[in-house]
Scaffold this motif. Structure first.
Motif, PDB file in Angstrom:
ATOM      1  N   VAL A 164       0.620  -1.009   0.068  1.00  0.00           N
ATOM      2  CA  VAL A 164      -0.515  -0.174  -0.020  1.00  0.00           C
ATOM      3  C   VAL A 164       1.048   1.045  -0.198  1.00  0.00           C
ATOM      4  O   VAL A 164       0.334   2.152  -0.708  1.00  0.00           O
ATOM      5  CB  VAL A 164      -1.108  -0.049   1.266  1.00  0.00           C
ATOM      6  CG1 VAL A 164      -1.786   1.055   1.086  1.00  0.00           C
ATOM      7  CG2 VAL A 164      -1.896  -1.167   1.232  1.00  0.00           C
ATOM      8  N   TYR A 201      -9.772  -1.346  -5.877  1.00  0.00           N
ATOM      9  CA  TYR A 201      -9.073  -2.130  -4.661  1.00  0.00           C
ATOM     10  C   TYR A 201     -10.052  -3.696  -4.828  1.00  0.00           C
ATOM     11  O   TYR A 201     -11.796  -3.707  -4.570  1.00  0.00           O
ATOM     12  CB  TYR A 201      -9.122  -2.177  -3.258  1.00  0.00           C
ATOM     13  CG  TYR A 201      -7.984  -2.758  -2.198  1.00  0.00           C
ATOM     14  CD1 TYR A 201      -9.089  -4.338  -2.248  1.00  0.00           C
ATOM     15  CD2 TYR A 201      -7.531  -2.754  -1.715  1.00  0.00           C
ATOM     16  CE1 TYR A 201      -8.254  -5.180  -1.397  1.00  0.00           C
ATOM     17  CE2 TYR A 201      -6.803  -3.179  -0.545  1.00  0.00           C
ATOM     18  CZ  TYR A 201      -7.183  -4.704  -0.448  1.00  0.00           C
ATOM     19  OH  TYR A 201      -6.511  -5.692   0.090  1.00  0.00           O
ATOM     20  N   ASP A 242      -5.962  -2.309   4.674  1.00  0.00           N
ATOM     21  CA  ASP A 242      -5.595  -1.891   3.613  1.00  0.00           C
ATOM     22  C   ASP A 242      -6.318  -0.417   3.548  1.00  0.00           C
ATOM     23  O   ASP A 242      -5.457   0.773   3.282  1.00  0.00           O
ATOM     24  CB  ASP A 242      -5.324  -2.608   2.375  1.00  0.00           C
ATOM     25  CG  ASP A 242      -4.739  -3.270   2.578  1.00  0.00           C
ATOM     26  OD1 ASP A 242      -3.661  -3.341   3.339  1.00  0.00           O
ATOM     27  OD2 ASP A 242      -4.279  -4.925   2.596  1.00  0.00           O
ATOM     28  N   LEU A 287      -4.053   3.366   3.388  1.00  0.00           N
ATOM     29  CA  LEU A 287      -4.732   4.718   2.372  1.00  0.00           C
ATOM     30  C   LEU A 287      -4.822   5.684   3.015  1.00  0.00           C
ATOM     31  O   LEU A 287      -4.840   6.739   2.668  1.00  0.00           O
ATOM     32  CB  LEU A 287      -5.530   3.637   0.719  1.00  0.00           C
ATOM     33  CG  LEU A 287      -4.758   2.642  -0.013  1.00  0.00           C
ATOM     34  CD1 LEU A 287      -5.720   1.838  -0.651  1.00  0.00           C
ATOM     35  CD2 LEU A 287      -3.703   3.281  -0.990  1.00  0.00           C
TER      36      LEU A 287
END
Length: 411
Positions: A337, A350, A361, A365
């Motif tokens: 990431v 994603y 994740d 981000l």
């Protein structure tokens, strides 16, 4: 907290909300009990099946004292306490199954990423049975094939598997072999059944077929029958369409396709960027890369790299306009990431098969200045607790983004 091993203990409880993993949460004497074969709000008798100490244990609902209106008779005779572990929600109506999965996705996003989102899980087809195109059976002590019980090595012999396509189920379950032998079975888009036998400690032996023919994203694919391909026949085209819409890669642009498999998403991205653009496709499976190179030989703008995503993205210096990733169940992880954020894409699409990994994740981000602006969830695995999600994350500074396509988006 009560002392001692609770294994085998029985008690009556009112079932709490659904949790990630195909069970519901109840509390007894200060401990959490994860209960399978129950539904939220039901009054059930629970038998503890596993207690490793600590703050929780696991159990099965062995009797329903007050049933939920969402409860139905399981279509499979071995979908019950102590029996086959292949399905989690056969005792729930299909609409209720999707609602349970939606609550799990929403809870994981809120708890792990701090994102509050109205989640709807969409059915891929109207039929919740006969969708599984790939399955691995294993033989028990009597040499008959079946599936393992939940969290157990015990094999439950099967006459049929109602969620599996008939050809695949029939071919795999008709076999007989020494105990511990596994049969990998796949039924492709033509209805051809491919079967490989794996004896304990041995290498796979192809019994029939080997090259599956699939149809998705307006292309015909020839791929290794036992390699990665979406299990639900409607999943590949559905996911490719969402990825294409949300990626909206510019003509002549540069795109990353991470965990690319045989190139399903790379194919639609390559059409968007055209011959003047490039798609960096990274995949660790050598056979998948060979399949991808063969199937996409008409798209020279796809640059294949065979190796782990973690290693290869750390060596890529060029920026990316869009990044698409479809990581394994554990998710991409911080290293990948961070590398994605370092490429400064305007959009990240994603694709996730685990909502907890997706949420972790997404949280990473967000720390790089991205925010989730769209989410769709699909019931690609009816009767199980699994759910497939596609999330769109956009850089706050870019203001760019693909079309909504009717999906939920941030206001």
């Amino acid at each position: 907290m009560s002392d001692g091993d609770w294994s085998g203990r029985e008690f009556d409880v009112t079932v709490g909300d659904v949790a990630h993993g195909g069970h519901c949460v109840s509390r007894v004497e200060g401990r959490v009990v994860f209960v399978r074969h129950a539904l939220p709000g039901e009054r059930v008798r629970v038998r503890v099946t596993e207690d490793r100490g600590g703050s929780f244990c696991r159990g099965d609902a062995i009797a329903v004292l007050e049933a939920s209106s969402d409860r139905v008779t399981p279509p499979c005779p071995v979908a019950g306490p102590g029996l086959c572990g292949g399905c989690d929600w056969q005792h729930a109506a299909p609409v209720a199954q999707r609602a349970l999965k939606a609550r799990v996705v929403a809870e994981q996003l809120e708890r792990l990423a701090g994102v509050t989102w109205p989640v709807e899980v969409e059915a891929l087809t109207d039929e919740p049975l006969r969708w599984r195109s790939r399955v691995r059976f294993v033989t028990g002590p009597d040499g008959r094939p079946g599936l393992r019980a939940h969290r157990s090595h015990d094999v439950i012999a099967l006459e049929d598997c109602p969620i599996t396509l008939e050809g695949a189920a029939g071919a795999g379950l008709a076999r007989r072999a020494r105990p511990g032998t596994e049969f990998e079975v796949a039924e492709d888009a033509r209805g051809t059944v491919h079967l490989a036998e794996i004896r304990r400690g041995g290498r796979p032996k192809q019994v029939s077929g080997g090259i599956a023919v699939e149809h998705a994203a307006d292309r015909t694919w020839r791929v290794a029958a036992h390699g990665f391909w979406q299990v639900h026949p409607a999943a590949a085209s559905t996911l490719a369409a969402v990825v294409a819409e949300w990626a909206a890669a510019p003509a002549g642009g540069r795109v990353w396709d991470l965990y690319a498999g045989a190139g399903l998403f790379a194919s639609v991205l390559a059409e968007q960027v055209g011959r003047d653009g490039s798609v960096l496709a990274i995949e660790s499976g050598r056979r998948a890369v060979r399949d991808g190179q063969s199937n996409l030989s008409d798209l020279p703008q796809v640059e294949w790299h065979c190796g782990t995503v973690e290693r290869i993205v750390s060596t890529v210096e060029a920026a990316a306009d869009v990044v698409v990733l479809d990581p394994p169940r554990k998710g991409a992880g911080r290293g990948v990431v961070d590398a994605i954020a370092g490429a400064s894409p305007a959009r990240v699409v994603y694709v996730a098969c685990d909502p907890a990994a997706l949420a972790r994740d997404v949280a990473t981000l967000q720390g790089h200045g991205y925010r989730m602006t769209a989410l769709r969830a699909f019931d690609a695995f009816p009767m199980t607790h699994h759910v497939e999600c596609v999330a769109l994350l956009e850089c706050r500074e870019s203001g760019a983004g693909g079309g909504s396509g009717g999906a939920a988006r941030a206001e």
